[in-house]
Design a protein around this motif. Structure first.
Motif, PDB file in Angstrom:
ATOM      1  N   UNK A 142     -34.810 100.115 -11.350  1.00 36.66           N
ATOM      2  CA  UNK A 142     -34.115  99.714 -10.111  1.00 36.66           C
ATOM      3  C   UNK A 142     -32.599  99.778 -10.294  1.00 36.66           C
ATOM      4  N   UNK A 143     -32.116  99.395 -11.466  1.00 39.26           N
ATOM      5  CA  UNK A 143     -30.689  99.482 -11.753  1.00 39.26           C
ATOM      6  C   UNK A 143     -30.230 100.937 -11.749  1.00 39.26           C
ATOM      7  N   UNK A 144     -31.046 101.808 -12.308  1.00 39.58           N
ATOM      8  CA  UNK A 144     -30.724 103.234 -12.326  1.00 39.58           C
ATOM      9  C   UNK A 144     -30.618 103.790 -10.905  1.00 39.58           C
ATOM     10  N   UNK A 145     -31.531 103.390 -10.046  1.00 36.08           N
ATOM     11  CA  UNK A 145     -31.487 103.841  -8.655  1.00 36.08           C
ATOM     12  C   UNK A 145     -30.188 103.381  -7.990  1.00 36.08           C
ATOM     13  N   UNK A 146     -29.869 102.095  -8.152  1.00 34.15           N
ATOM     14  CA  UNK A 146     -28.662 101.551  -7.508  1.00 34.15           C
ATOM     15  C   UNK A 146     -27.399 102.203  -8.062  1.00 34.15           C
ATOM     16  N   UNK A 147     -27.412 102.550  -9.339  1.00 32.39           N
ATOM     17  CA  UNK A 147     -26.247 103.175  -9.965  1.00 32.39           C
ATOM     18  C   UNK A 147     -26.092 104.632  -9.530  1.00 32.39           C
ATOM     19  N   UNK A 148     -27.183 105.372  -9.517  1.00 40.07           N
ATOM     20  CA  UNK A 148     -27.135 106.794  -9.169  1.00 40.07           C
ATOM     21  C   UNK A 148     -26.958 107.040  -7.676  1.00 40.07           C
ATOM     22  N   UNK A 149     -27.453 106.117  -6.867  1.00 38.70           N
ATOM     23  CA  UNK A 149     -27.410 106.288  -5.407  1.00 38.70           C
ATOM     24  C   UNK A 149     -26.805 105.040  -4.756  1.00 38.70           C
ATOM     25  N   UNK A 150     -25.534 104.745  -5.045  1.00 42.08           N
ATOM     26  CA  UNK A 150     -24.936 103.494  -4.545  1.00 42.08           C
ATOM     27  C   UNK A 150     -24.893 103.387  -3.017  1.00 42.08           C
ATOM     28  N   UNK A 151     -24.956 104.497  -2.330  1.00 43.53           N
ATOM     29  CA  UNK A 151     -24.960 104.484  -0.860  1.00 43.53           C
ATOM     30  C   UNK A 151     -26.316 104.943  -0.318  1.00 43.53           C
ATOM     31  N   UNK A 152     -27.316 104.961  -1.176  1.00 41.40           N
ATOM     32  CA  UNK A 152     -28.654 105.427  -0.788  1.00 41.40           C
ATOM     33  C   UNK A 152     -29.357 104.455   0.131  1.00 41.40           C
ATOM     34  N   UNK A 153     -30.426 104.926   0.743  1.00 42.18           N
ATOM     35  CA  UNK A 153     -31.140 104.094   1.718  1.00 42.18           C
ATOM     36  C   UNK A 153     -32.035 103.051   1.067  1.00 42.18           C
ATOM     37  N   UNK A 154     -32.216 103.114  -0.262  1.00 41.47           N
ATOM     38  CA  UNK A 154     -33.098 102.164  -0.938  1.00 41.47           C
ATOM     39  C   UNK A 154     -32.358 101.213  -1.877  1.00 41.47           C
ATOM     40  N   UNK A 155     -31.033 101.185  -1.792  1.00 42.67           N
ATOM     41  CA  UNK A 155     -30.237 100.355  -2.706  1.00 42.67           C
ATOM     42  C   UNK A 155     -30.559  98.875  -2.553  1.00 42.67           C
ATOM     43  N   UNK A 156     -30.613  98.376  -1.332  1.00 40.27           N
ATOM     44  CA  UNK A 156     -30.878  96.941  -1.130  1.00 40.27           C
ATOM     45  C   UNK A 156     -32.224  96.546  -1.733  1.00 40.27           C
ATOM     46  N   UNK A 157     -33.226  97.362  -1.511  1.00 40.37           N
ATOM     47  CA  UNK A 157     -34.548  97.088  -2.059  1.00 40.37           C
ATOM     48  C   UNK A 157     -34.527  97.145  -3.588  1.00 40.37           C
ATOM     49  N   UNK A 158     -33.789  98.118  -4.136  1.00 40.74           N
ATOM     50  CA  UNK A 158     -33.695  98.254  -5.593  1.00 40.74           C
ATOM     51  C   UNK A 158     -33.003  97.043  -6.215  1.00 40.74           C
ATOM     52  N   UNK A 159     -31.913  96.596  -5.601  1.00 40.73           N
ATOM     53  CA  UNK A 159     -31.185  95.438  -6.121  1.00 40.73           C
ATOM     54  C   UNK A 159     -32.066  94.185  -6.044  1.00 40.73           C
TER      55      UNK A 159
END
Length: 173
Positions: A142-159
Motif C-alpha cells: 500500500x505504501x508503494x502504491x501511494x508513493x508511485x501514484x501520489x495523485x492516483x485514484x486509489x491513494x486514499x484507500x491505499x493509505x
C-alpha cells in the motif's frame, strides 16, 4: 526484347531461393495470424466468463491464456485478471503469487496502480486468515502504491489500508 532460352545456373538458384522464401514467408504469416486469432478467441472467452462472474471458469481460461500465449501483448492483463479471479474466490495466496508475477515481469503494465491495490488487498485478506506477518507485506504494498501514484485514484484507500495493516501488527504511530 528477347529472353534468353537458358538462364545462367546462378540465376536459377537465386530464383528458386526467392520463390521458396516467399512461400515460407506466406506460411509463417498465416501461422502467426492463426495464432493471433486463437489467442483472441481464448482471451474473449476469459473476458466473458470473468464478466459473468464465473470466476472459477474464468481463472482456468486466464491461466491457459498465460501458458498458451506467453508472448501475446495482453498477457500482463491476463495475469492481472487471473489474480482478480483468485481474489474473488478467496484464494488470496494464489492471488498474491499472480499479482507478484505482474509486478516482476511487467513493471510498465498500464494497470499497475490497480494491480498494487489488488495485491495489497489480497495480502491484507491473507493476513486476516491467520498469517499476521503478511500485514507487513500489505503495508509495504500500500505504501508503494501511494508513493508511485501520489495523485492516483486509489491513494486514499491505499493509505487507509496501510494504516490498518500497521495497526494489526501493533505498529501504532
Amino acid at each position: 526484347m528477347r529472353l534468353p532460352s537458358r538462364l545462367p545456373s546462378g540465376s536459377l538458384i537465386l530464383l528458386l531461393a526467392l520463390s521458396t522464401a516467399a512461400n515460407l514467408s506466406t506460411a509463417v504469416d498465416a501461422s502467426a495470424q492463426e495464432k493471433t486469432e486463437a489467442a483472441t478467441r481464448q482471451y474473449n472467452a476469459a473476458v466473458g466468463l470473468h464478466n459473468s462472474e464465473a470466476f472459477d471458469l474464468a481463472a482456468k481460461e486466464w491461466y491457459k491464456f498465460t501458458q498458451d500465449h506467453a508472448t501475446d501483448p495482453r498477457v500482463a492483463r491476463a495475469y492481472h485478471y487471473l489474480g482478480a479471479c483468485y481474489s474473488n474466490q478467496g484464494q488470496f495466496d494464489n492471488a498474491v503469487k499472480t499479482y507478484n508475477v505482474v509486478l516482476t515481469k511487467y513493471p510498465d503494465f498500464e494497470l499497475m496502480e490497480e494491480t498494487l491495490l489488488n495485491l495489497g488487498l489480497s495480502q491484507y485478506n491473507l493476513a486476516q486468515q491467520g498469517d499476521a506477518k503478511v500485514f507487513d507485506d500489505a503495508a509495504k504494498t500500500f505504501n508503494s502504491l501511494a508513493t508511485k501514484y501520489p495523485k492516483g485514484k486509489h491513494v486514499a484507500e491505499a493509505v487507509f489500508y496501510e494504516g490498518e495493516s500497521l495497526y494489526n501488527r501493533g505498529k501504532k504511530k
